[in-house]
Design a protein around this motif. Structure first.
Motif, PDB file in Angstrom:
ATOM      1  N   SER A  47       0.844  -1.199   0.000  1.00 32.19           N
ATOM      2  CA  SER A  47       0.000   0.000   0.000  1.00 32.19           C
ATOM      3  C   SER A  47       0.881   1.251   0.000  1.00 32.19           C
ATOM      4  N   VAL A  48       0.329   2.331  -0.480  1.00 30.09           N
ATOM      5  CA  VAL A  48       1.061   3.598  -0.482  1.00 30.09           C
ATOM      6  C   VAL A  48       1.395   4.003   0.953  1.00 30.09           C
ATOM      7  N   ASP A  49       0.471   3.765   1.882  1.00 32.86           N
ATOM      8  CA  ASP A  49       0.758   4.081   3.288  1.00 32.86           C
ATOM      9  C   ASP A  49       1.937   3.262   3.806  1.00 32.86           C
ATOM     10  N   ARG A  50       2.037   1.999   3.418  1.00 27.84           N
ATOM     11  CA  ARG A  50       3.161   1.160   3.831  1.00 27.84           C
ATOM     12  C   ARG A  50       4.474   1.709   3.275  1.00 27.84           C
ATOM     13  N   LEU A  51       4.462   2.120   2.009  1.00 25.61           N
ATOM     14  CA  LEU A  51       5.665   2.697   1.391  1.00 25.61           C
ATOM     15  C   LEU A  51       6.070   3.983   2.099  1.00 25.61           C
ATOM     16  N   ARG A  52       5.092   4.796   2.460  1.00 26.95           N
ATOM     17  CA  ARG A  52       5.403   6.031   3.211  1.00 26.95           C
ATOM     18  C   ARG A  52       6.042   5.698   4.549  1.00 26.95           C
TER      19      ARG A  52
END
Length: 66
Positions: A47-52
């Motif tokens: 997820s984009v949140d995980r990458l952030r």
């Protein structure tokens, strides 16, 4: 000089606006005291949140002090 709390807030705010492509680019190009080694497949499916989260954690714990 920016205090550590303010620096953290600035870094977190900056990362919160990044999309998947820029996050992947920064994670793959990370230069710090340790290497980040994620497969393209993982970076595409996380997820984009995980990458952030990954990028923020790397920046606050592993940035070279040069």
């Amino acid at each position: 000089m920016v205090c550590p709390r303010r620096r953290f807030e600035q870094t977190a705010t900056s990362i919160s606006t990044l999309g998947r492509g820029e996050l992947k680019k920064r994670i793959k190009g990370f230069r710090g005291r340790f290497k980040l080694d994620f497969t393209d497949q993982y970076l595409e499916t996380a997820s984009v949140d995980r990458l952030r989260h990954i990028l923020l954690a790397a920046l606050i714990t592993g940035r070279s002090r040069h």
